[in-house]
Design a protein around this motif. Structure first.
Motif, PDB file in Angstrom:
ATOM      1  N   ALA A 105       0.832  -1.208   0.000  1.00  8.64           N
ATOM      2  CA  ALA A 105       0.000   0.000   0.000  1.00  8.64           C
ATOM      3  C   ALA A 105       0.865   1.255   0.000  1.00  8.64           C
ATOM      4  CB  ALA A 105      -0.937  -0.009   1.212  1.00  8.64           C
ATOM      5  N   ALA A 106       1.974   1.236   0.755  1.00  5.88           N
ATOM      6  CA  ALA A 106       2.878   2.395   0.786  1.00  5.88           C
ATOM      7  C   ALA A 106       3.479   2.643  -0.593  1.00  5.88           C
ATOM      8  CB  ALA A 106       3.985   2.176   1.816  1.00  5.88           C
ATOM      9  N   ARG A 107       3.891   1.573  -1.277  1.00  2.00           N
ATOM     10  CA  ARG A 107       4.388   1.725  -2.648  1.00  2.00           C
ATOM     11  C   ARG A 107       3.301   2.324  -3.541  1.00  2.00           C
ATOM     12  NH1 ARG A 107       5.997  -3.420  -6.313  1.00  2.00           N
ATOM     13  NH2 ARG A 107       3.727  -3.641  -6.210  1.00  2.00           N
TER      14      ARG A 107
ATOM     15  N   GLY B  56       5.481   1.457   6.216  1.00  2.00           N
ATOM     16  CA  GLY B  56       5.116   0.617   5.086  1.00  2.00           C
ATOM     17  C   GLY B  56       6.293   0.323   4.175  1.00  2.00           C
ATOM     18  N   LEU B  57       7.092   1.342   3.864  1.00  2.00           N
ATOM     19  CA  LEU B  57       8.242   1.140   2.982  1.00  2.00           C
ATOM     20  C   LEU B  57       9.286   0.237   3.630  1.00  2.00           C
ATOM     21  CD1 LEU B  57       8.735   4.751   1.532  1.00  2.00           C
ATOM     22  CD2 LEU B  57       7.872   2.739   0.310  1.00  2.00           C
ATOM     23  N   ALA B  58       9.513   0.415   4.922  1.00  2.00           N
ATOM     24  CA  ALA B  58      10.467  -0.441   5.626  1.00  2.00           C
ATOM     25  C   ALA B  58       9.987  -1.892   5.624  1.00  2.00           C
ATOM     26  CB  ALA B  58      10.672   0.053   7.055  1.00  2.00           C
ATOM     27  N   ALA B  59       8.684  -2.083   5.847  1.00  2.00           N
ATOM     28  CA  ALA B  59       8.112  -3.423   5.818  1.00  2.00           C
ATOM     29  C   ALA B  59       8.211  -4.024   4.422  1.00  2.00           C
ATOM     30  CB  ALA B  59       6.647  -3.376   6.268  1.00  2.00           C
ATOM     31  N   PHE B  60       7.973  -3.192   3.402  1.00  2.00           N
ATOM     32  CA  PHE B  60       8.045  -3.674   2.031  1.00  2.00           C
ATOM     33  C   PHE B  60       9.482  -4.056   1.671  1.00  2.00           C
ATOM     34  CE2 PHE B  60       8.006  -2.983  -2.659  1.00  2.00           C
ATOM     35  CZ  PHE B  60       7.066  -3.967  -2.965  1.00  2.00           C
ATOM     36  N   ALA B  61      10.446  -3.258   2.131  1.00  2.00           N
ATOM     37  CA  ALA B  61      11.854  -3.582   1.896  1.00  2.00           C
ATOM     38  C   ALA B  61      12.206  -4.929   2.527  1.00  2.00           C
ATOM     39  CB  ALA B  61      12.741  -2.479   2.463  1.00  2.00           C
TER      40      ALA B  61
ATOM     41  N   GLU C 287      -2.363  -5.634  -4.753  1.00  2.00           N
ATOM     42  CA  GLU C 287      -1.480  -6.588  -4.090  1.00  2.00           C
ATOM     43  C   GLU C 287      -1.635  -6.505  -2.574  1.00  2.00           C
ATOM     44  OE1 GLU C 287       2.336  -7.908  -6.330  1.00  2.00           O
ATOM     45  OE2 GLU C 287       2.427  -5.729  -6.136  1.00  2.00           O
ATOM     46  N   ALA C 288      -1.802  -5.283  -2.075  1.00  2.00           N
ATOM     47  CA  ALA C 288      -2.010  -5.122  -0.629  1.00  2.00           C
ATOM     48  C   ALA C 288      -3.252  -5.875  -0.165  1.00  2.00           C
ATOM     49  CB  ALA C 288      -2.123  -3.640  -0.284  1.00  2.00           C
ATOM     50  N   ALA C 289      -4.257  -5.926  -1.028  1.00  2.19           N
ATOM     51  CA  ALA C 289      -5.524  -6.544  -0.636  1.00  2.19           C
ATOM     52  C   ALA C 289      -5.569  -8.051  -0.899  1.00  2.19           C
ATOM     53  CB  ALA C 289      -6.672  -5.862  -1.384  1.00  2.19           C
ATOM     54  N   TRP C 290      -5.024  -8.489  -2.046  1.00  3.07           N
ATOM     55  CA  TRP C 290      -5.308  -9.859  -2.494  1.00  3.07           C
ATOM     56  C   TRP C 290      -4.081 -10.715  -2.771  1.00  3.07           C
ATOM     57  CZ3 TRP C 290      -8.401  -6.022  -5.298  1.00  3.07           C
ATOM     58  CH2 TRP C 290      -9.694  -5.901  -4.778  1.00  3.07           C
TER      59      TRP C 290
END
Length: 274
Positions: free
Chosen positions: A16-18, A65-70, A255-258
């Motif tokens: 979601a952050a992306r 969010g970005l840190a989690a995505f990384a 992608e965040a949702a599904w």
């Protein structure tokens, strides 16, 4: 809440952050195509977000969010949770995921510096002090060969995105019914192909400038969009790519949702998906 479930939620927050970052980039690019502004990159999009009402709170959420995505990207690469395998193709994909993790980690770090400087009430210059690692390397003498080597990264990302969008291979990772995918599929394809085009242009800009580039600011999405604008019918081309980047943000939110997220992490109970 189990540890894995919490990690899954963080990974979804990362997608979601992306999406937020690319939504802002796409909107700025669309306004520029209409003659109402200048394109933005990921750094300036975060600066713009910081300037909004409750901007510090919003940027703080995006940082998490970005840190989690990384972290999720690095996990995808090292643990191969999406089963890309150890073939040459699989290793290339996993290497790309790892580079993506490093890139989004650097973006999260930049956003943190921006937030701290904003909280300390420094006017607008948090981003100007950020020293990009690639910029430092490219500032060395006789570094044009490194520039050409660096160009392989956005080139590979761009080609991969175009193939992924054209074949709609991303669908295998989605846990959504056919009705949802009927809408998600074409938007995601358009978004992936548009982002791929932008990254290929970044690679071209690196190669073209390789022999003379003094890199305190290596080319990015903003430079790619500016390059499109200078072409014949450039405003139209930039408008199409801008809409594509907005579509890519929709893909990120989807992608965040599904997306199926398998958190196979040592020390936690069992791997988890949605």
């Amino acid at each position: 809440m189990s540890p894995n479930h919490g990690l899954v939620l963080l990974a979804r927050g990362g997608y979601a952050a992306r999406g937020v970052v690319y939504l802002i980039i796409g909107i700025f690019a669309l306004l520029a195509a209409l003659g109402s502004g200048q394109p933005a990159d990921s750094h300036s999009s975060l600066e713009s977000l910081l300037s909004q009402p409750f901007g510090h709170f919003l940027v703080a959420i995006v940082i998490v969010g970005l840190a989690a995505f990384a972290a999720w990207r690095v996990l995808q690469a090292l643990r191969d949770v999406d089963d890309h395998g150890n073939s040459f193709k699989g290793l290339v994909i996993r290497a790309g995921l790892f580079v993506g993790g490093v890139t989004y980690g650097a973006l999260a770090f930049f956003a943190l510096g921006l937030l701290v400087s904003g909280l300390q009430q420094s006017g607008g210059g948090g981003g100007g002090q950020a020293q990009d690692l690639l910029a430092s390397v490219l500032a060395w003498d006789h570094s044009n060969l490194l520039v050409y080597l660096a160009a392989l990264v956005p080139l590979g990302v761009g080609v991969t995105h175009i193939i992924k969008g054209w074949k709609a291979s991303f669908e295998q990772y989605f846990e959504a019914d056919a009705e949802v995918m009927h809408y998600v599929r074409p938007v995601s394809q358009f978004g992936l192909i548009a982002r791929g085009v932008a990254f290929i242009e970044i690679a071209v800009l690196l190669v073209v400038s390789g022999s003379s580039y003094q890199a305190m600011h290596p080319p990015g999405i903003k430079d790619a969009l500016n390059g499109l604008e200078r072409l014949p019918m450039g405003g139209l081309l930039m408008g199409v790519v801008a809409l594509g980047l907005i579509a890519f943000s929709v893909y990120s939110f989807a992608e965040a949702a599904w997306r199926n997220i398998n958190m196979d992490v040592p020390g936690t109970a069992t791997s988890a998906s949605r």
